[in-house]
Design a protein around this motif. Structure first.
Motif, short mmCIF file in Angstrom:
data_model
loop_
_atom_site.label_atom_id
_atom_site.label_comp_id
_atom_site.label_asym_id
_atom_site.label_seq_id
_atom_site.Cartn_x
_atom_site.Cartn_y
_atom_site.Cartn_z
N ARG A 393 70.22 -87.21 -31.10
CA ARG A 393 70.47 -87.77 -29.76
C ARG A 393 71.17 -89.12 -29.83
NH1 ARG A 393 65.09 -88.82 -26.76
NH2 ARG A 393 66.27 -89.75 -25.06
N PHE A 394 70.79 -89.91 -30.83
CA PHE A 394 71.31 -91.28 -30.90
C PHE A 394 72.23 -91.50 -32.09
CE2 PHE A 394 67.31 -91.39 -28.59
CZ PHE A 394 67.72 -91.99 -27.41
N GLY A 395 72.59 -90.44 -32.75
CA GLY A 395 73.51 -90.55 -33.88
C GLY A 395 72.93 -91.33 -35.05
N LEU A 396 71.62 -91.19 -35.30
CA LEU A 396 70.98 -91.93 -36.39
C LEU A 396 70.92 -91.06 -37.65
CD1 LEU A 396 68.04 -93.34 -34.24
CD2 LEU A 396 70.19 -94.48 -34.79
N LYS A 397 71.19 -91.67 -38.76
CA LYS A 397 71.22 -90.89 -40.01
C LYS A 397 69.92 -91.04 -40.81
CE LYS A 397 75.67 -89.55 -40.20
NZ LYS A 397 75.63 -89.00 -38.84
N ARG A 398 69.25 -92.17 -40.57
CA ARG A 398 68.06 -92.41 -41.39
C ARG A 398 66.81 -92.38 -40.54
NH1 ARG A 398 70.30 -97.62 -44.24
NH2 ARG A 398 70.81 -97.86 -42.04
N ILE A 399 65.82 -91.63 -41.05
CA ILE A 399 64.55 -91.55 -40.34
C ILE A 399 63.45 -92.00 -41.30
CG2 ILE A 399 63.06 -90.08 -38.94
CD1 ILE A 399 65.33 -88.03 -38.80
N PHE A 400 62.71 -93.04 -40.91
CA PHE A 400 61.58 -93.50 -41.73
C PHE A 400 60.28 -93.00 -41.11
CE2 PHE A 400 64.87 -96.71 -42.58
CZ PHE A 400 64.89 -96.66 -43.96
N PHE A 401 59.47 -92.38 -41.92
CA PHE A 401 58.19 -91.85 -41.45
C PHE A 401 57.03 -92.72 -41.94
CE2 PHE A 401 61.04 -88.29 -41.23
CZ PHE A 401 60.66 -87.62 -40.08
N GLY A 402 56.19 -93.14 -41.01
CA GLY A 402 54.99 -93.89 -41.38
C GLY A 402 53.77 -93.24 -40.75
N GLY A 403 52.64 -93.92 -40.81
CA GLY A 403 51.40 -93.38 -40.22
C GLY A 403 50.57 -92.68 -41.28
N PHE A 404 49.25 -92.68 -41.06
CA PHE A 404 48.38 -92.16 -42.13
C PHE A 404 48.30 -90.65 -42.20
CE2 PHE A 404 46.36 -96.38 -43.05
CZ PHE A 404 46.75 -96.36 -44.37
N PHE A 405 48.94 -89.96 -41.25
CA PHE A 405 48.98 -88.50 -41.41
C PHE A 405 49.70 -88.14 -42.71
CE2 PHE A 405 51.68 -84.66 -40.76
CZ PHE A 405 50.67 -83.71 -40.81
N ILE A 406 50.69 -88.96 -43.06
CA ILE A 406 51.49 -88.66 -44.27
C ILE A 406 50.60 -88.72 -45.52
CG2 ILE A 406 53.54 -89.30 -45.62
CD1 ILE A 406 54.32 -88.65 -42.78
N ARG A 407 49.80 -89.75 -45.64
CA ARG A 407 48.81 -89.92 -46.71
C ARG A 407 49.38 -89.69 -48.11
NH1 ARG A 407 45.45 -89.25 -50.18
NH2 ARG A 407 43.18 -89.37 -50.17
N GLY A 408 50.64 -90.03 -48.26
CA GLY A 408 51.28 -89.87 -49.58
C GLY A 408 51.20 -88.45 -50.10
N HIS A 409 51.04 -87.49 -49.20
CA HIS A 409 50.79 -86.12 -49.63
C HIS A 409 52.11 -85.36 -49.82
CE1 HIS A 409 49.06 -81.95 -49.05
NE2 HIS A 409 48.46 -82.44 -50.11
N ALA A 410 52.29 -84.88 -51.04
CA ALA A 410 53.58 -84.29 -51.41
C ALA A 410 54.00 -83.16 -50.47
CB ALA A 410 53.50 -83.78 -52.85
#
Ligand SMILES: Nc1ncnc2c1ncn2[C@@H]1O[C@H](COP(=O)(O)OP(=O)(O)O)[C@@H](O)[C@H]1O
Ligand SMILES: CC(C)(COP(=O)(O)O)[C@@H](O)C(=O)NCCC(=O)O
Ligand SMILES: [Mn+2]
Length: 924
Positions: A393-410
């Motif tokens: 929508r905004f022409g962005l190429k980079r997306i950074f994901f945070g939050g503890f749902f990720i939990r460093g889980h491969a």
């Protein structure tokens, strides 16, 4: 006796022998020489205090004063240090009740699922009151910057929101809420507890404000959650070198973020729910979307469907699941065929949980493992897809994901990455943040005024991973660690429980998730590590005095490590080397603290902690950021310090210094009998040969346990025939002495990065320094701020120089001119104070406590000293080979080392163990 290679200087070997004989003929002196250690066989290991009468002072722990003198990277808070038990006894245990507890600020992010807490602990100011005071002043020319930012540490802790009491107890026990918070350093407006205000964000800042007032007597200053997320993310992306990484098909790779090209990006915070924020700059952002299908959905629905008791249990179940039993695949609809016309393979999920419709199965008939995997995949994929659509929508190429749902889980990260990659056809990139869930809390922390945190630069932050960090930071836990004893007992319990962390960990093959297309993952990662060891977040040390070494030719391209440990064979090799060295190191460390029961217990705990680090890194090499050999060697030193082994090789160093200083006058005399050319060669040979005295090398330690210093020195001299394996000596000689009668101008200032104590510095580097001084070159000896193996420290050098100067006019005058002899030798022999006009010999600390040096983070005094330097001499394996071998400098550089490791010799210089490197590089 003739020189061992026919070279005149080798008479120094005979002098050693002579000294040994003389001393052994004299009983009184024998004690001295035993202590001085000409015979080095394993004598250090005595745990019997009585054996040690002569060496008591050597073995005593240093006074707090000596510690405070050093260290651009402060390690210990010694305030209120107290002796435990009887203060009359030898080497009493010192308790440091306030270690890291001088806490001045903290901030909270109280979310729907978790409470995130960030707190800052500050060290007392460290004054330089050693003999280098004058040198330091002179070098820095009174131009030292005064920094608005204070040094200290940032700690990260989390709790379950449903267990708010644990969080309140933690805050109380750490005294986080007391009056010091705002009265301490930055903000003097709120001096008492009644007025204490803490910054907090997240819904809980509203929901629990009254409770905080009631229980802790503090008011909550509410900060907007989106503001905080963005501030936290921007800070991390700018200030932490290895913060962002990609994770595709099991492969993790850190991404170098260009600060000037960071914006715009999409920030996706996957907490209980999901926020998607378009970030255009600091404080410039817009929340463009979100989804209510997030971490809370996975955990909530997963708990209902599987009866799991914890988030980690649910995640672990997914690793043994097969989602095909419950998801409806394209193949299920198309009779096993692909729907190739629109590019869907038979194994593509057509409908998550879709099979549950047609099945006659009830919930109990499904495996909880399969349910968990299907759910995790559905939610992760959905988040990835929606994120991509918003980036589009905004022409962005980079997306950074945070939050503890990720939990460093491969698996979670691979699924999100796959969705972004698939839908964007490789145009957009999913990246993850190591401090994933702490963005909001960090942002809230940064909202304290006058903190100056925004101004911190990458080189002023050092991340450390003490064993206390996983405990306080990773685990959702009860009471905090109070002192070292608690830590040790925790370690003991930890091992007793048989946690996987100390067991040998098999190497995980790359590509653990194998999520190619929508195929069934071949594996979903190993056992989820318990929270206590899962934390990928260390303690952030804020060290405002660190600077980038100004003589690096290209700081942006500079990579300190020569050996790339992303090669698994290499990693395995170095892990083995370090593991095998552990017993000897522990012996030395325990002996250095008097061999007391307490020291033994700490030694044991250190060994377990360091092994645990190794096992952790073996399993996930990038767990603490990008891993190089220098990081491993530094981690070992840090770990020793964590268990209060402040200088494990103290007595060995002292002994070798004494012996070497005793023969120095003879060496200098021999040198002075030579012509300039022979002398220069002999000096360089001397540096290379004496670099063999290295207690960090397995091969050398074996040598010391078998033979005497004299044998070793002889063997080393024998190796000195040129050409060395890397031999630029002729170039260097030409630069120094010229050719065809032309005399080149001498260097203005040389920085000599010294390495080991004893012969290495006394018989190798000091005579070379003397030669440079004689030519009119100012010499700055650059040494470690903190001990590492048997490396000489900046604190120890003035005494060594003073001792050497007793026998050498050149050194004496230069040391006086450099302000090194203030206490030791204020008067000349005739009692008059000479007004010296000689070039100075100075000592500066380098800002580190490791055998290697990362030139992106050096002390400000070294940075100042470097400004006028036109020659750098890096000595030793750690500083010249493991690090900086490939570094280019704006001025001339000479890299000198003996390679004391067979594999490194083969790899780096296609040579053999004990081969030498003399690499000379003109200014680039
Ligand atoms: N130990 C844990 N306990 C509960 N949830 C966890 C845990 N570790 C990770 N999670 C996941 O992280 C989510 C919370 O992430 P977080 O970023 O803290 O958001 P919030 O601010 O909404 O609490 C949970 O919904 C869950 O999916
Ligand atoms: C720790 C060291 C870098 C110290 O070497 P130095 O800088 O003192 O020359 C070196 O001893 C080393 O790489 N040791 C590990 C390899 C081995 O034991 O062979
Ligand atoms: Mn060394």
């Amino acid at each position: 006796m003739a020189g061992l290679t026919g070279h005149p200087v080798l008479e120094i070997g005979d002098k050693f022998e002579e000294l040994q004989n003389n001393i052994f003929n004299n009983n009184k002196n024998k004690e001295v020489i035993d202590k001085a250690g000409l015979v080095v066989k394993g004598e250090e290991n005595s745990n019997n205090n009585n054996n040690n009468q002569g060496g008591e002072r050597d073995m005593a722990p240093p006074t707090s004063n000596s510690l405070h003198r050093s260290g651009s990277r402060p390690q210990l808070d010694l305030s209120k240090a107290a002796i435990q038990g009887n203060s009359e006894e030898r080497d009493p245990t010192i308790l440091l009740p306030n270690q890291s507890d001088d806490i001045s600020h903290f901030a909270l992010d109280i979310g729907g699922s978790l409470i995130k807490l960030v707190y800052f602990s500050r060290h007392e100011g460290q004054s330089i009151d050693d003999k280098r005071k004058k040198t330091v002043k002179e070098i820095s020319n009174g131009s030292r910057r005064s920094y608005p930012i204070l040094g200290g540490r940032l700690h990260f802790v989390k709790f379950e929101t449903s267990k708010l009491n644990e969080c309140l107890d933690f805050i109380s026990s750490k005294q986080l809420h007391n009056g010091r918070i705002d009265s301490h350093y930055w903000n003097s407006e709120a001096p008492n507890k009644e007025n204490a205000v803490i910054k907090a964000t997240g819904g809980g800042a509203y929901k629990f404000a009254d409770l905080f007032k009631e229980r802790l007597g503090v008011s909550i200053d509410k900060e907007d959650e989106m503001d905080c997320l963005v501030a936290g993310a921007n800070f991390l992306l700018k200030a932490i070198r290895h913060e962002a990484f990609t994770h595709m098909e099991g492969h993790k790779e850190f991404v170098q973020i260009d600060h000037n090209d960071l914006f715009p990006y999409l920030l996706v915070n996957v907490g209980s729910g999901v926020s998607m924020i378009k970030v255009d700059g600091d404080g410039k952002f817009q929340r463009v979307s979100g989804t209510n299908v997030g971490g809370g959905t996975y955990w909530g629905l997963g708990r209902l469907l599987t009866k799991c008791n914890s988030f980690d249990e649910l995640l672990e179940l997914s690793q043994r699941g097969d989602n095909r039993t419950i998801d409806m695949l394209v193949g299920d609809i198309y009779g096993g065929m692909d729907y190739s016309k629109i590019g869907l393979s038979a194994s593509t999920i057509a409908s998550s949980f879709g099979k549950a419709i047609s099945d006659k199965k009830e919930l109990e008939d499904h495996r909880p493992e399969d349910i968990s995997l299907s759910l995790l995949r559905m939610i992760s994929y959905n988040i990835g897809q929606i994120s991509y659509l918003n980036a589009l929508r905004f022409g962005l190429k980079r997306i950074f994901f945070g939050g503890f749902f990720i939990r460093g889980h491969a698996y979670t990260m691979d699924t999100i990455s796959f969705a972004v990659h698939f839908w964007s056809q490789g145009q957009a990139q999913a990246m993850f943040l190591r401090h994933e869930g702490f963005l909001g809390a960090l942002g809230a922390f940064m909202s304290y005024e006058k903190l100056g945190l925004d101004d911190l630069m990458v080189h002023q932050l050092v991340e450390r991973f003490p064993m206390g960090a996983p405990y306080t930071g990773g685990k959702i836990h009860g009471p905090p660690l109070g002192n070292l004893n608690e830590k040790i007992s925790w370690m003991e319990k930890f091992v007793l429980k048989g946690t996987e962390i100390t067991a040998p960990v098999p190497m995980a093959p790359p590509g653990t998730t194998g999520l190619g297309g929508f195929e069934v993952p071949s594996s979903k990662g190993g056992t989820l590590r318990s929270d206590a060891s899962a934390l990928n977040v260390g303690v952030l040390h804020l060290v405002p005095t660190l600077e980038v070494f100004p003589l690096l030719a290209n700081p942006k391209m500079y990579e300190p490590n020569t050996i790339d440990l992303s090669d698994h064979c290499e990693l395995e090799y170095w892990f083995t080397v370090l593991s095998e060295h552990l017993p000897d190191l522990v012996d030395k460390a325990v002996a250095s603290e008097g061999g007391t029961d307490d020291a033994k217990r700490r030694g044991d705990a250190f060994a377990r902690a360091f092994s645990a680090h190794l096992a952790r890194l073996m399993e996930e090499p990038a767990a603490y950021g990008k891993l190089g050999l220098a990081n491993l060697l530094e981690l070992r030193e840090e770990c020793l310090r964590e268990f209060q082994f402040l200088d494990a090789y103290r007595s060995i160093k002292q002994r070798e210094n004494e012996v070497s200083l005793a023969v120095l006058p003879d060496l200098l005399m021999e040198l002075d009998r030579m012509d300039e050319e022979a002398r220069l060669l002999t000096l360089i040979e001397g540096v290379l040969a004496a670099n063999i005295f290295d207690w960090g090398s397995r091969a050398c330690v074996d040598l010391y346990h078998k033979g005497t210093i004299i044998d070793i020195y002889r063997m080393s001299r024998n190796k000195m025939q040129r050409p060395w394996r890397v031999d630029d000596f002729d170039l260097f000689r030409e630069r120094m002495l010229g050719s065809e009668g032309k005399k080149p101008r001498p260097h203005k200032r040389a920085l000599l990065f010294v390495d080991n104590s004893g012969a290495d510095v006394v018989l190798g580097m000091l005579p070379l320094a003397r030669e440079l001084l004689r030519r009119g070159t100012e010499v700055v000896l650059v040494a470690n701020s903190l001990p590492a193996l048997n490396d000489v420290t900046a604190m120890e050098l003035p005494d060594i120089v003073a001792e050497a100067a007793k026998h050498c006019d050149i050194l004496r005058r230069a040391a006086e001119a450099g302000g090194l002899l203030v206490d030791a030798m204020t008067n000349t022999l005739d009692g008059s104070k000479e007004n010296c006009s000689s070039v100075p010999l100075m000592v500066v600390e380098n800002g580190c406590g490791s055998p290697c040096i990362d030139l992106r983070q050096v002390s400000s005094e070294l940075a100042s000293a470097a400004k006028h330097a036109d020659l750098i001499i890096l000595e030793g394996m750690g500083r010249a080979l493991h690090t900086n071998f490939n570094a280019w400098f704006k001025c001339e550089a000479l890299k000198l080392a003996m390679v004391k490791n067979q594999r490194l010799a083969e790899k780096l210089i296609k040579g053999e163990i004990y081969d030498c490197v003399c690499r000379y590089e003109p200014a680039s």
